[in-house]
Design a protein around this motif. Structure first.
Motif, PDB file in Angstrom:
ATOM      1  N   LYS A   7       0.439   3.347  -9.928  1.00  0.00           N
ATOM      2  CA  LYS A   7      -0.283   4.102  -8.898  1.00  0.00           C
ATOM      3  C   LYS A   7      -0.448   5.567  -9.327  1.00  0.00           C
ATOM      4  O   LYS A   7      -1.510   6.164  -9.129  1.00  0.00           O
ATOM      5  CB  LYS A   7       0.487   4.040  -7.572  1.00  0.00           C
ATOM      6  N   ARG A  14       0.827  -1.218   0.000  1.00  0.00           N
ATOM      7  CA  ARG A  14       0.000   0.000   0.000  1.00  0.00           C
ATOM      8  C   ARG A  14       0.853   1.256   0.000  1.00  0.00           C
ATOM      9  O   ARG A  14       0.452   2.293  -0.508  1.00  0.00           O
ATOM     10  CB  ARG A  14      -0.943  -0.003   1.212  1.00  0.00           C
ATOM     11  N   ARG A  23      -1.020   4.734   2.551  1.00  0.00           N
ATOM     12  CA  ARG A  23      -1.393   4.840   1.139  1.00  0.00           C
ATOM     13  C   ARG A  23      -1.330   6.278   0.647  1.00  0.00           C
ATOM     14  O   ARG A  23      -2.301   7.030   0.792  1.00  0.00           O
ATOM     15  CB  ARG A  23      -2.807   4.289   0.925  1.00  0.00           C
TER      16      ARG A  23
END
Length: 398
Positions: A56, A49, A106
């Motif tokens: 991402k 994460r 995150r």
């Protein structure tokens, strides 16, 4: 509460944020590497994460672009009524005011959840974990740049660099108005926030998701869905943890053996209930309490049931209220399962990994709520609003 920004201003900030994320891609990855190097690596799911890679960043950029293109969620009429005395009564969506997001590891939440809150007309307070501090501060600096370049106050996005003690003190006695808190993380974080918060909390709950393989299942579909649900990403709340197999499936033992082999090829640790352990030779679970657990790891439990109703009852007893899927070619059986399983998302012949705001067409998510108030499942732009009554009169009295 800050004066509501025009939709043009909000969209301009989001669009500029998308551009800045692309321009700062290399710097963001380099800064994130420092966070990764500083992390102990004790928790594989946490590390996954924490990572910010090109995929991402692509997701962050897409989220900003999608949010900028969506309709304004503020001021949408939900109800209209003309009173017998002539007053016009309207109910419209409204911003909460200030939304606090508390999350672990995150950095993409700093973008995606922040963007949803901002587009919904809210001031954002971001409280990230210490393990992602450098990445988060970089992203917040980009938010401030996007706001400043559009002549919007940087106060709309604020980062709270607090330790646990400071966070508790803020939750109990906020130094500024907070209208809603959304914790995103493990059960300990959620319990901590619920214990100390003095304003409404939307719980982004745990997973512990189930797949039920019914006697009329297509076994290739079942295998593919289970492998995907368990192995495509172990660190997320929509990952699969439990499989129930109908003993009325004519070849359930041979299917289960093959499924276990396939899972083990993906380095998944497989445990079984007593019936599965005896039939296949895998280790048996030590306690039924394991049925409550969310693993966030390469680990799965396979059990048996003797009927559809037993599967429904077992899932409702143990699951986290997040996602459950039935694999069957019988549509009536599937509908009964979906109507009676008490989860935020119920599936027929599909992976639980789809429970996600982006996958559901919401343009990202603030969180996935396992509460039933005020919104259940992925909380998107359309749901991060409260409502307000507008009454237009001409001197009426009651």
């Amino acid at each position: 509460m800050s004066t509501l920004l025009s939709i043009t201003k909000r969209n301009a900030v989001l669009s500029r944020m998308a551009t800045l994320l692309e321009e700062e891609r290399a710097n963001l990855k380099a800064i994130n590497k420092q966070d990764l190097d500083n992390y102990s690596g004790a928790d594989l799911a946490m590390e996954k994460r924490l990572l910010v890679d090109d995929a991402k960043i692509d997701g962050m950029i897409l989220s900003m672009q999608q949010l900028a293109s969506q309709d304004d969620p503020i001021g949408v009429e939900r109800f209209h009524f003309v009173h017998k005395k002539g007053m016009k009564i309207t109910n419209k969506t409204a911003a909460f005011g200030t939304v606090m997001i508390i999350y672990e590891s995150r950095p993409d939440v700093t973008v995606e959840a922040g963007g949803i809150a901002f587009k919904s007309g809210n001031k954002i307070l971001l409280k990230g974990g210490k393990e992602s501090l450098l990445s988060n501060l970089k992203i917040v600096a980009l938010w401030h740049q996007a706001l400043k370049e559009n002549e919007v106050s940087e106060n709309w996005v604020e980062y709270l660099n607090y330790n646990r003690t400071e966070t508790q003190a803020f939750l109990e006695k906020p130094t500024q108005r907070v209208d809603l808190i959304v914790p995103r993380g493990g059960e300990q974080l959620i319990a901590f926030v619920k214990q100390h918060a003095t304003c409404p909390v939307i719980v982004s709950g745990r997973g512990n998701n189930f797949v039920y393989v019914n006697q009329k299942a297509d076994l290739q579909k079942a295998t593919d869905i289970i492998i995907n649900g368990k192995t495509s990403n172990i660190s997320v709340c929509n990952a699969l943890d439990k499989v129930l197999i109908d003993t009325n499936l004519s070849n359930w033992k041979s299917f289960t053996k093959q499924l276990i082999e396939d899972l083990q090829q993906h380095k998944v640790t497989v445990l079984g209930d007593q019936k599965v352990a005896v039939a296949t030779g895998i280790p048996s679970i030590e306690s039924d309490l394991i049925w409550y657990e969310e693993f966030l790891d390469y680990k799965i439990v396979i059990g048996t049931v003797d009927s559809d109703q037993e599967a429904i009852d077992k899932i409702n007893h143990y699951c986290g209220g997040h996602s459950a899927s039935i694999i069957t070619e019988n549509e009536a059986t599937a509908q009964k399962f979906m109507d009676n399983v008490d989860s935020a998302a119920v599936y027929h012949n599909a992976s639980t990994r789809f429970t996600d705001g982006g996958q559901f067409g919401l343009g990202g998510e603030l969180a996935i709520s396992t509460d039933k108030l005020h919104q259940r499942g992925p909380i998107g732009l359309q749901h991060l609003v409260t409502n307000k009554w507008y009454i237009y009169g001409d001197g009426q009295i009651r």
